[in-house]
Design an enzyme around this catalytic site. Structure first.
Site, PDB file in Angstrom:
ATOM      1  N   SER A   1      41.493  -8.858  83.804  1.00 16.27           N
ATOM      2  CA  SER A   1      40.208  -8.164  83.879  1.00 16.27           C
ATOM      3  C   SER A   1      39.155  -9.076  84.484  1.00 16.27           C
ATOM      4  O   SER A   1      38.993 -10.217  84.060  1.00 16.27           O
ATOM      5  CB  SER A   1      39.790  -7.737  82.465  1.00 16.27           C
ATOM      6  OG  SER A   1      38.503  -7.163  82.478  1.00 16.27           O
TER       7      SER A   1
ATOM      8  N   CYS B   1      31.591 -18.844  79.253  1.00 21.09           N
ATOM      9  CA  CYS B   1      31.649 -18.040  80.467  1.00 21.09           C
ATOM     10  C   CYS B   1      30.300 -18.135  81.167  1.00 21.09           C
ATOM     11  O   CYS B   1      29.256 -18.168  80.525  1.00 21.09           O
ATOM     12  CB  CYS B   1      31.940 -16.576  80.108  1.00 21.09           C
ATOM     13  SG  CYS B   1      32.102 -15.488  81.548  1.00 21.09           S
TER      14      CYS B   1
ATOM     15  N   ASN C   1      31.353  -2.634  71.272  1.00 18.65           N
ATOM     16  CA  ASN C   1      31.466  -3.339  70.001  1.00 18.65           C
ATOM     17  C   ASN C   1      30.130  -4.001  69.731  1.00 18.65           C
ATOM     18  O   ASN C   1      29.758  -4.947  70.430  1.00 18.65           O
ATOM     19  CB  ASN C   1      32.508  -4.457  70.158  1.00 18.65           C
ATOM     20  CG  ASN C   1      33.671  -4.290  69.234  1.00 18.65           C
ATOM     21  OD1 ASN C   1      33.518  -3.944  68.058  1.00 18.65           O
ATOM     22  ND2 ASN C   1      34.844  -4.537  69.765  1.00 18.65           N
TER      23      ASN C   1
ATOM     24  N   CYS D   1      27.224  -9.114  76.495  1.00 20.43           N
ATOM     25  CA  CYS D   1      28.473  -9.759  76.084  1.00 20.43           C
ATOM     26  C   CYS D   1      28.219 -11.000  75.248  1.00 20.43           C
ATOM     27  O   CYS D   1      27.357 -11.821  75.571  1.00 20.43           O
ATOM     28  CB  CYS D   1      29.281 -10.128  77.329  1.00 20.43           C
ATOM     29  SG  CYS D   1      30.815 -10.983  76.941  1.00 20.43           S
TER      30      CYS D   1
ATOM     31  N   CYS E   1      34.822  -9.904  71.749  1.00 20.60           N
ATOM     32  CA  CYS E   1      35.070 -11.228  72.324  1.00 20.60           C
ATOM     33  C   CYS E   1      33.947 -12.182  72.001  1.00 20.60           C
ATOM     34  O   CYS E   1      32.790 -11.870  72.188  1.00 20.60           O
ATOM     35  CB  CYS E   1      35.141 -11.132  73.840  1.00 20.60           C
ATOM     36  SG  CYS E   1      36.573 -10.279  74.353  1.00 20.60           S
TER      37      CYS E   1
ATOM     38  N   GLU F   1      39.382 -17.872  71.509  1.00 24.34           N
ATOM     39  CA  GLU F   1      39.956 -16.810  70.685  1.00 24.34           C
ATOM     40  C   GLU F   1      41.042 -16.051  71.412  1.00 24.34           C
ATOM     41  O   GLU F   1      41.066 -15.981  72.621  1.00 24.34           O
ATOM     42  CB  GLU F   1      38.869 -15.780  70.346  1.00 24.34           C
ATOM     43  CG  GLU F   1      37.736 -16.341  69.565  1.00 24.34           C
ATOM     44  CD  GLU F   1      36.561 -15.374  69.508  1.00 24.34           C
ATOM     45  OE1 GLU F   1      36.787 -14.143  69.575  1.00 24.34           O
ATOM     46  OE2 GLU F   1      35.437 -15.863  69.403  1.00 24.34           O
TER      47      GLU F   1
ATOM     48  N   GLY G   1      35.822 -15.707  78.893  1.00 23.70           N
ATOM     49  CA  GLY G   1      35.926 -16.329  80.216  1.00 23.70           C
ATOM     50  C   GLY G   1      36.146 -15.327  81.327  1.00 23.70           C
ATOM     51  O   GLY G   1      36.488 -14.172  81.095  1.00 23.70           O
ATOM     52  N   GLU G   2      35.915 -15.803  82.546  1.00 22.03           N
ATOM     53  CA  GLU G   2      36.157 -14.977  83.733  1.00 22.03           C
ATOM     54  C   GLU G   2      37.401 -15.551  84.428  1.00 22.03           C
ATOM     55  O   GLU G   2      37.339 -16.625  85.026  1.00 22.03           O
ATOM     56  CB  GLU G   2      34.918 -15.019  84.644  1.00 22.03           C
ATOM     57  CG  GLU G   2      35.106 -14.454  86.035  1.00 22.03           C
ATOM     58  CD  GLU G   2      35.794 -13.095  86.086  1.00 22.03           C
ATOM     59  OE1 GLU G   2      35.392 -12.167  85.366  1.00 22.03           O
ATOM     60  OE2 GLU G   2      36.776 -12.973  86.858  1.00 22.03           O
TER      61      GLU G   2
ATOM     62  N   SER H   1      35.625  -4.759  85.442  1.00 22.80           N
ATOM     63  CA  SER H   1      34.529  -4.411  84.536  1.00 22.80           C
ATOM     64  C   SER H   1      33.395  -3.860  85.382  1.00 22.80           C
ATOM     65  O   SER H   1      32.714  -4.606  86.077  1.00 22.80           O
ATOM     66  CB  SER H   1      34.070  -5.659  83.779  1.00 22.80           C
ATOM     67  OG  SER H   1      35.139  -6.142  83.018  1.00 22.80           O
TER      68      SER H   1
ATOM     69  N   CYS I   1      45.366 -10.332  73.756  1.00 22.06           N
ATOM     70  CA  CYS I   1      44.249 -10.535  74.668  1.00 22.06           C
ATOM     71  C   CYS I   1      43.928 -12.025  74.632  1.00 22.06           C
ATOM     72  O   CYS I   1      43.555 -12.547  73.584  1.00 22.06           O
ATOM     73  CB  CYS I   1      43.066  -9.693  74.183  1.00 22.06           C
ATOM     74  SG  CYS I   1      41.550  -9.976  75.088  1.00 22.06           S
TER      75      CYS I   1
ATOM     76  N   HIS J   1      30.956  -0.860  84.538  1.00 20.99           N
ATOM     77  CA  HIS J   1      29.845  -0.701  83.600  1.00 20.99           C
ATOM     78  C   HIS J   1      28.556  -0.052  84.099  1.00 20.99           C
ATOM     79  O   HIS J   1      27.667   0.209  83.293  1.00 20.99           O
ATOM     80  CB  HIS J   1      29.495  -2.032  82.928  1.00 20.99           C
ATOM     81  CG  HIS J   1      30.656  -2.728  82.279  1.00 20.99           C
ATOM     82  ND1 HIS J   1      31.765  -2.076  81.802  1.00 20.99           N
ATOM     83  CD2 HIS J   1      30.881  -4.044  82.031  1.00 20.99           C
ATOM     84  CE1 HIS J   1      32.615  -2.953  81.291  1.00 20.99           C
ATOM     85  NE2 HIS J   1      32.112  -4.146  81.414  1.00 20.99           N
TER      86      HIS J   1
ATOM     87  N   CYS K   1      26.851 -11.609  81.495  1.00 22.64           N
ATOM     88  CA  CYS K   1      26.641 -10.171  81.276  1.00 22.64           C
ATOM     89  C   CYS K   1      25.726  -9.982  80.064  1.00 22.64           C
ATOM     90  O   CYS K   1      25.922 -10.620  79.027  1.00 22.64           O
ATOM     91  CB  CYS K   1      27.976  -9.463  81.066  1.00 22.64           C
ATOM     92  SG  CYS K   1      29.045  -9.576  82.499  1.00 22.64           S
TER      93      CYS K   1
HETATM   94  N1  SAH Z   1      35.248 -11.777  82.414  1.00 18.91           N
HETATM   95  C1  SAH Z   1      36.230 -10.739  82.436  1.00 18.91           C
HETATM   96  C2  SAH Z   1      37.105 -10.682  81.203  1.00 18.91           C
HETATM   97  C3  SAH Z   1      36.473 -10.889  79.868  1.00 18.91           C
HETATM   98  S1  SAH Z   1      35.414  -9.618  79.236  1.00 18.91           S
HETATM   99  C4  SAH Z   1      35.577  -9.400  82.706  1.00 18.91           C
HETATM  100  O1  SAH Z   1      34.356  -9.354  82.812  1.00 18.91           O
HETATM  101  O2  SAH Z   1      36.287  -8.406  82.845  1.00 18.91           O
HETATM  102  C5  SAH Z   1      36.503  -8.284  78.860  1.00 18.91           C
HETATM  103  C6  SAH Z   1      35.853  -6.917  78.845  1.00 18.91           C
HETATM  104  O3  SAH Z   1      35.124  -6.692  77.641  1.00 18.91           O
HETATM  105  C7  SAH Z   1      34.861  -6.692  79.965  1.00 18.91           C
HETATM  106  O4  SAH Z   1      35.011  -5.395  80.471  1.00 18.91           O
HETATM  107  C8  SAH Z   1      33.539  -6.850  79.242  1.00 18.91           C
HETATM  108  O5  SAH Z   1      32.500  -6.285  79.970  1.00 18.91           O
HETATM  109  C9  SAH Z   1      33.838  -6.176  77.936  1.00 18.91           C
HETATM  110  N2  SAH Z   1      32.948  -6.495  76.819  1.00 18.91           N
HETATM  111  C10 SAH Z   1      32.199  -7.599  76.633  1.00 18.91           C
HETATM  112  N3  SAH Z   1      31.527  -7.531  75.474  1.00 18.91           N
HETATM  113  C11 SAH Z   1      31.876  -6.357  74.906  1.00 18.91           C
HETATM  114  C12 SAH Z   1      31.522  -5.704  73.686  1.00 18.91           C
HETATM  115  N4  SAH Z   1      30.692  -6.276  72.825  1.00 18.91           N
HETATM  116  N5  SAH Z   1      32.078  -4.505  73.427  1.00 18.91           N
HETATM  117  C13 SAH Z   1      32.954  -3.936  74.284  1.00 18.91           C
HETATM  118  N6  SAH Z   1      33.325  -4.504  75.440  1.00 18.91           N
HETATM  119  C14 SAH Z   1      32.779  -5.692  75.751  1.00 18.91           C
END
Ligand code: SAH
Length: 339
Positions: free
Chosen positions: A188, A109, A287, A116, A330, A89, A156-157, A211, A102, A213, A113
């Protein structure tokens, strides 16, 4: 075979030198691809037929496809089908300062997390460089508009697909390429520490977002398994190194999860961790997804958290929201396609 849309200009120059041609041919090819957006090698009229044949022999130009598109006023979300029928996406957002996209960096991935959606589907493979470049080319073609900033924050990371992501950055940043300024490119990461050190030495100084958190290892271990390998302490050391080497401000992302990481205590601990560092904290309203155990913090809670950080002298913003009603979290579209 290498895709012509996944090769950096300097690699293309070396290719031409290797076939006893002048290296400026690379610039000419780049102009066809990224200026004129002509993707048929036979149409590269300032390059002689013999070389065009050679190019066609040595490179292909497979395109990913737009499988589905969902949009509202300010957001367009694309689901792309890759040549091997995997899905990824990208999300386009209209801001008053321009258009951002984005992009995804991997199919699935492995970071796992807890909150996620992307991580539900384990990593299948890296994205090839051209598959990242084409997310931008296809979105621009579909919108009929140019994109002004790129965030590598989709599925993805990115630091787990380091080489392809770096080549992608080189191509989109190239003055003869898509020409997106380094200050308009953000990567990110969940915190792959050795790669953060490596990234700080890259000549193109992009924005780095981490990230984060959670302000304690105990909580971060629960939310982000990567923390068991690279703890908060080692991550902060890497961020300090990045700040020192690049003199660029780093973004600390903090997704607000109700009753998980949104307490006053968490805000205070977070402020302590980053005291005096050239960072800013971006609070992200969660989200909501199918991870039903996680809920978004209330507006009041987010505000309270924000106020504490402010008071402690930390730069902080609350992320503006886009596309909540088009599954913009995402991995939500891809998840649906695979179900
Ligand atoms: N792997 C990378 C990039 C992809 S995730 C990273 O971890 O940064 C992009 C961002 O969206 C990260 O900060 C992740 O923790 C956050 N994220 C994932 N799911 C989410 C959700 N449902 N709502 C808001 N942010 C979310």
């Amino acid at each position: 075979m290498t895709n012509l849309l996944g090769i950096t200009k300097s690699d293309l120059e070396n290719y031409f030198l290797g076939i006893q041609e002048k290296k400026f041919k690379a610039t000419q090819v780049y102009e066809w691809l990224y200026r004129k957006r002509v993707f048929d090698i036979d149409c590269f009229s300032n390059i002689k037929k013999e070389i065009r044949e050679q190019l066609k022999h040595d490179f292909d130009m497979t395109f990913i496809k737009i499988e589905k598109k969902q949009e509202d006023d300010l957001t367009v979300k694309y689901l792309f089908r890759l040549p091997d029928d995997e899905f990824i996406e990208a999300v386009v957002m209209m801001h008053d300062y321009g258009i951002s996209i984005c992009v995804s960096s991997e199919v699935g991935c492995n970071m796992g997390c807890a909150f996620c959606e992307s991580g539900r589907l384990k990593k299948v493979r890296n994205l090839e460089t051209y598959e990242m470049v084409e997310q931008i080319l296809l979105a621009e073609k579909d919108l009929g508009k140019r994109i002004s900033s790129v965030v590598i924050m989709g599925i993805g990371e990115p630091l787990d697909n380091y080489d392809n992501v770096i080549n992608f950055i080189k191509i989109i940043n190239d003055a003869k390429g898509i020409q997106i300024g380094a200050r308009h490119i953000t990567l990110s990461t969940c915190g792959l520490v050795p790669k953060i050190y490596e990234l700080s030495k890259m000549p193109i100084q992009i924005n780095l977002a981490i990230s984060f958190h959670a302000p304690t290892d105990e909580l971060r271990n629960k939310l982000m398994p990567v923390n068991k390998v690279y703890s908060i302490d080692t991550l902060i050391k890497a961020i300090k190194d990045y700040l020192q080497v690049t003199s660029r401000r780093v973004t600390i992302e903090y997704v607000m999860l109700s009753n998980v990481n949104d307490s006053i205590e968490c805000a205070r601990l977070l402020a302590q961790l980053f005291q005096g560092m050239n960072i800013y904290v971006n609070l992200i309203p969660y989200n909501e997804t199918n991870h039903l155990e996680f809920r978004r913090s209330s507006k009041t809670k987010i505000r309270e958290f924000y106020d504490i950080l402010k008071k402690e002298g930390i730069n902080v913003t609350i992320r503006k929201e886009f596309g909540a009603n088009i599954d913009a979290a995402c991995g939500q579209l891809r998840g649906r396609e695979n179900r």
